[in-house]
Structures are given as C-alpha cells and as structure tokens.
Design a protein around this motif. Structure first.
Motif, PDB file in Angstrom:
ATOM      1  N   ARG A 165       0.832  -1.210   0.000  1.00  0.00           N
ATOM      2  CA  ARG A 165       0.000   0.000   0.000  1.00  0.00           C
ATOM      3  C   ARG A 165       0.864   1.257   0.000  1.00  0.00           C
ATOM      4  O   ARG A 165       0.562   2.235  -0.686  1.00  0.00           O
ATOM      5  CB  ARG A 165      -0.929  -0.005   1.211  1.00  0.00           C
ATOM      6  CG  ARG A 165      -1.990  -1.089   1.166  1.00  0.00           C
ATOM      7  CD  ARG A 165      -2.756  -1.159   2.473  1.00  0.00           C
ATOM      8  NE  ARG A 165      -3.775  -2.203   2.459  1.00  0.00           N
ATOM      9  CZ  ARG A 165      -4.446  -2.612   3.530  1.00  0.00           C
ATOM     10  NH1 ARG A 165      -4.190  -2.060   4.708  1.00  0.00           N
ATOM     11  NH2 ARG A 165      -5.359  -3.562   3.423  1.00  0.00           N
ATOM     12  N   VAL A 169       0.299   0.549  -4.433  1.00  0.00           N
ATOM     13  CA  VAL A 169      -0.552  -0.488  -5.017  1.00  0.00           C
ATOM     14  C   VAL A 169      -1.991  -0.226  -4.598  1.00  0.00           C
ATOM     15  O   VAL A 169      -2.257  -0.005  -3.410  1.00  0.00           O
ATOM     16  CB  VAL A 169      -0.113  -1.888  -4.551  1.00  0.00           C
ATOM     17  CG1 VAL A 169      -1.032  -2.956  -5.125  1.00  0.00           C
ATOM     18  CG2 VAL A 169       1.328  -2.151  -4.951  1.00  0.00           C
ATOM     19  N   VAL A 172      -7.548  -2.683  -3.694  1.00  0.00           N
ATOM     20  CA  VAL A 172      -8.185  -3.905  -4.198  1.00  0.00           C
ATOM     21  C   VAL A 172      -7.144  -4.863  -4.751  1.00  0.00           C
ATOM     22  O   VAL A 172      -7.169  -6.075  -4.478  1.00  0.00           O
ATOM     23  CB  VAL A 172      -9.238  -3.570  -5.276  1.00  0.00           C
ATOM     24  CG1 VAL A 172      -9.801  -4.850  -5.877  1.00  0.00           C
ATOM     25  CG2 VAL A 172     -10.349  -2.716  -4.690  1.00  0.00           C
ATOM     26  N   ARG A 173      -6.181  -4.333  -5.511  1.00  0.00           N
ATOM     27  CA  ARG A 173      -5.133  -5.185  -6.074  1.00  0.00           C
ATOM     28  C   ARG A 173      -4.260  -5.773  -4.972  1.00  0.00           C
ATOM     29  O   ARG A 173      -3.894  -6.950  -5.025  1.00  0.00           O
ATOM     30  CB  ARG A 173      -4.265  -4.384  -7.049  1.00  0.00           C
ATOM     31  CG  ARG A 173      -3.155  -5.225  -7.692  1.00  0.00           C
ATOM     32  CD  ARG A 173      -2.331  -4.404  -8.662  1.00  0.00           C
ATOM     33  NE  ARG A 173      -3.150  -3.913  -9.762  1.00  0.00           N
ATOM     34  CZ  ARG A 173      -2.669  -3.138 -10.746  1.00  0.00           C
ATOM     35  NH1 ARG A 173      -1.395  -2.744 -10.715  1.00  0.00           N
ATOM     36  NH2 ARG A 173      -3.466  -2.748 -11.723  1.00  0.00           N
ATOM     37  N   ALA A 174      -3.932  -4.979  -3.968  1.00  0.00           N
ATOM     38  CA  ALA A 174      -3.132  -5.485  -2.848  1.00  0.00           C
ATOM     39  C   ALA A 174      -3.869  -6.593  -2.107  1.00  0.00           C
ATOM     40  O   ALA A 174      -3.268  -7.591  -1.689  1.00  0.00           O
ATOM     41  CB  ALA A 174      -2.788  -4.338  -1.902  1.00  0.00           C
ATOM     42  N   VAL A 176      -6.222  -8.617  -3.385  1.00  0.00           N
ATOM     43  CA  VAL A 176      -6.319  -9.814  -4.222  1.00  0.00           C
ATOM     44  C   VAL A 176      -4.975 -10.530  -4.328  1.00  0.00           C
ATOM     45  O   VAL A 176      -4.908 -11.767  -4.290  1.00  0.00           O
ATOM     46  CB  VAL A 176      -6.857  -9.443  -5.623  1.00  0.00           C
ATOM     47  CG1 VAL A 176      -6.785 -10.643  -6.561  1.00  0.00           C
ATOM     48  CG2 VAL A 176      -8.284  -8.926  -5.522  1.00  0.00           C
ATOM     49  N   ARG A 177      -3.901  -9.783  -4.428  1.00  0.00           N
ATOM     50  CA  ARG A 177      -2.590 -10.387  -4.663  1.00  0.00           C
ATOM     51  C   ARG A 177      -1.901 -10.853  -3.393  1.00  0.00           C
ATOM     52  O   ARG A 177      -1.118 -11.809  -3.420  1.00  0.00           O
ATOM     53  CB  ARG A 177      -1.684  -9.394  -5.389  1.00  0.00           C
ATOM     54  CG  ARG A 177      -2.147  -9.056  -6.806  1.00  0.00           C
ATOM     55  CD  ARG A 177      -1.139  -8.189  -7.518  1.00  0.00           C
ATOM     56  NE  ARG A 177       0.164  -8.851  -7.646  1.00  0.00           N
ATOM     57  CZ  ARG A 177       1.220  -8.295  -8.240  1.00  0.00           C
ATOM     58  NH1 ARG A 177       1.131  -7.067  -8.745  1.00  0.00           N
ATOM     59  NH2 ARG A 177       2.345  -8.957  -8.328  1.00  0.00           N
TER      60      ARG A 177
END
Length: 267
Positions: A165, A169, A172-174, A176-177
C-alpha cells in the motif's frame, strides 16, 4: 511413524480416486446387471464381495459408487471453500456493524451439527444427489466463513500488505494479490479434512433415502440396501461401509498432517 501414516493415507486416496475416474478398469461386472439366480451369493472367486438381493456384483457396485460418492464430497467441499472465501473475506473487510451481523448469523448456523443442517436443507429442497450436494455445502460453509474472516483480518495488517500500500498499489489489487492467496491456503488445508466429512454426510443422507435412488451404485444407498438382510448377507453393507470408512479416515489423516505442517509443528 507419521510419514508412514501419511503415505498409507495418500495411497488409499489414490486408489479411490482411480476407481472414481476409471471404474471400468477395476470392475469385474456390470454394476447394474441383475441375476436373480445369483442373489445373495457370499464372497467368492467370481464375486469378490458377493452379490446383493438382485444378484448384482457388490464389488463392481462399490467401485462404480466411488465416483458418485467422491464426486458429491468434492463438489460440496469446493463450493463451500469458494463461498466461504468470498463471504469470510467480505466480513473481514466490512465495517464493524456489518461484520457483527454477518458473524452472528454464521455463529447461529455453527451452533447446529452439520448433519442436522444438511438434513433440514434436504427436507426443504427435496431428495436427490444435486440437493444433497447443496445441503452438504450449506452445512459446511460456516466453518470456512469463520476461518476466512479470521485470516483476512490477520493478513490485512501484515507487513508485506502494508508495504504494498505504501508503494502505491491500489487497495483492491493489494488485497487480491497478497491477502486472498494466504486465506485460500488456510482454507485449502481445512478443505482436505472437510472432504471426508462431506462424503460421510452425503452417505448418511443417502442412507436415509434422500439421495440417489435404486439401482444407482452409491455407497450410502448400498448401506441402506443391505441393512434388512445384515444377518443373512453381511457383505452387502459391510464392504461399502469399509469404503466410506477408509476414504474418510484417509482424507482426515492427510488433512490433519497438512494442518500440523502449516502450523509449524513437527511432522
């Protein structure tokens, strides 16, 4: 000792999976073929597990029943895992009031035995293999939801997630990944144990006459079919019962050893 136990359990699961995928290779007879002249024949060279009241080969029916019994268990566990991941992860990121409501509902469902919940669901939806899979899924789901929520809460504050973060990033992407894979890993270990429980619950519902109907080869249904002649022809119920027991025990052993390893205990 534990390594030998794990190898034995994995070996049992491999044999059962092979029977489920390629039953024709292992079966010696047509599981649906009847022969009243050969009814209730005890185990012999021609019929390894004997025959049932209609003269059908019990061994072949156990082999063909593996696919249906294992399939229901795997399907119910997979759906419960995915559903638990989604609902539990949403509860883990939801505002406190929303999370509290979701988890209280989940706690109410967990207060009842899984088999009782599945029985109620089948009573509402009606009998049948599809409805059994749905019932077992709904009964097992609360356990996955609770674990997913706890893991989501834990991983959200992990250092690598905070670092992502800080580096810009998107949240939402952080999530999910970096969060979802960790939650999924924990749920996968739980699912290994849950497969055995799902198979046992599905077999229990079939035993009560709420699953597939005759002459479908299914372990729980075969158990029910032999209960009235248990003193005269024990093999009709004993061999599918052994198949259920071996599958459940093997899946539970593998799941518990995997869980011990993920928790860092000595294997």
């Amino acid at each position: 000792m534990r390594r030998a136990l794990l190898c034995a359990a994995v070996g049992v699961l491999i044999v059962i999976a092979f029977a489920a995928l390629w039953p024709g290779v292992l079966a010696t007879h047509d599981p649906l073929q009847t022969d009243v002249r050969s009814a209730l024949v005890p185990p012999s060279a021609e019929h390894i597990f004997g025959t049932d009241q209609s003269g059908r080969d019990v061994y072949s029916r156990v082999i063909f029943g593996a696919g249906r019994s294992l399939g229901i268990g795997l399907l119910a566990t997979a759906i419960a895992l995915v559903g638990g991941l989604i609902v539990g992860a949403l509860a883990g990121v939801a505002p406190r009031p929303v999370e509290a409501v979701m988890m209280r509902i989940n706690d109410i469902l967990m207060a009842f035995p899984e088999f009782l919940v599945a029985l109620v669901v089948v009573a509402v939806l009606g009998p049948g293999p599809v409805n059994i899979a749905i019932a077992v899924t709904l009964a097992a789901g609360p356990v996955y939801i609770r674990l997913a929520r706890v893991q989501t809460r834990t991983l959200r504050g992990a250092e690598h997630v905070e670092a992502a973060r800080i580096l810009g990033v998107p949240p939402v992407r952080a999530f999910v990944r970096h969060v979802v894979p960790g939650v999924l890993g924990s749920l996968s270990v739980l699912a290994t144990i849950g497969i055995g429980s799902s198979i046992l619950a599905a077999a229990g519902l079939s035993f009560l006459g709420l699953g597939p109907s005759e002459p479908t080869p299914e372990w729980g249904l075969m158990l029910a079919g032999g209960r009235n002649v248990l003193g005269q022809a024990w093999w009709i119920s004993v061999f599918p019962g052994i198949a259920i027991t071996l599958t459940v025990v093997a899946a539970t052993v593998v799941g518990r050893i995997l869980r011990a390893r993920t928790e860092g205990r000595r294997s």
